[in-house]
Design an enzyme around this catalytic site. Sequence first.
Site, PDB file in Angstrom:
ATOM      1  N   HIS A 132       1.318  -0.306   3.061  1.00 29.27           N
ATOM      2  CA  HIS A 132       2.330   0.822   2.958  1.00 29.27           C
ATOM      3  C   HIS A 132       2.405   1.699   4.297  1.00 29.27           C
ATOM      4  O   HIS A 132       1.406   2.168   4.755  1.00 29.27           O
ATOM      5  CB  HIS A 132       2.089   1.814   1.936  1.00 29.27           C
ATOM      6  CG  HIS A 132       1.879   1.222   0.513  1.00 29.27           C
ATOM      7  ND1 HIS A 132       0.768   0.341   0.013  1.00 29.27           N
ATOM      8  CD2 HIS A 132       2.831   1.351  -0.463  1.00 29.27           C
ATOM      9  CE1 HIS A 132       1.238   0.048  -1.287  1.00 29.27           C
ATOM     10  NE2 HIS A 132       2.408   0.495  -1.743  1.00 29.27           N
ATOM     11  N   ASP A 139       1.426  -5.025  -8.069  1.00 26.24           N
ATOM     12  CA  ASP A 139       1.998  -4.046  -7.120  1.00 26.24           C
ATOM     13  C   ASP A 139       1.035  -2.991  -6.729  1.00 26.24           C
ATOM     14  O   ASP A 139       0.137  -2.947  -6.941  1.00 26.24           O
ATOM     15  CB  ASP A 139       3.415  -3.575  -8.012  1.00 26.24           C
ATOM     16  CG  ASP A 139       3.153  -2.720  -8.881  1.00 26.24           C
ATOM     17  OD1 ASP A 139       1.903  -2.357  -9.279  1.00 26.24           O
ATOM     18  OD2 ASP A 139       4.251  -2.389  -9.578  1.00 26.24           O
ATOM     19  N   SER A 140       1.632  -2.292  -6.020  1.00 25.16           N
ATOM     20  CA  SER A 140       1.322  -0.815  -5.453  1.00 25.16           C
ATOM     21  C   SER A 140       0.485  -0.211  -6.811  1.00 25.16           C
ATOM     22  O   SER A 140      -0.651   0.586  -6.290  1.00 25.16           O
ATOM     23  CB  SER A 140       2.000  -0.085  -4.818  1.00 25.16           C
ATOM     24  OG  SER A 140       2.982  -0.682  -3.938  1.00 25.16           O
TER      25      SER A 140
END
EC number: 2.3.1.251
Length: 186
Positions: free
Chosen positions: A58, A101-102
Amino acid sequence: MNVSKYVAIFFFVFIQLISVGKVFANADEWMTTFRENIAQTWQQPEHYDLYIPAITWHARFAYDKEKTDRYNERPWGGGFGQSRWDEKGNWHGLYAMAFKDSWNKWEPIAGYGWESTWRPLADENFHLGLGFTAGVTARDNWNYIPLPVLLPLASVGYGPATFQMTYIPGTYNNGNVYFAWMRFQF
């Protein structure tokens, strides 16, 4: 307004209409090529591929630190695909992959990828690629509603092993994620 201004306006509008027609004709041609490439990759694959997610990152300039501290940046999962190299040496692939995922939730993605490929060294096994992927994904925080994706692709590889990557654009605290995986051709 004199006659010459009317004539000038008429020709301006007429030229614009002709240009729009050419744009739509090129769009139809591009879409036909796109569909044919997908069909050929599906019907005549040269390779079968194994996908192993490697990293999500990110962009720190686009997130609050407390958010990035909580995000998963070590996805795990996998996928399979089939691919081919065209007469120009460009890569075409169809794939399906699932990864964490995140938020550490499963995210599936499936689609078509294309990369223009360069072999800048005397060793033809080394290759660089730049292209796009078009597909569908689904996320936990969107109740797994299918979402279309159109993202850039880049890669560096040697022989059957390729490190492939994309960047998911976004706004502050949303998107702006670098995602990469290994692709092994068999």
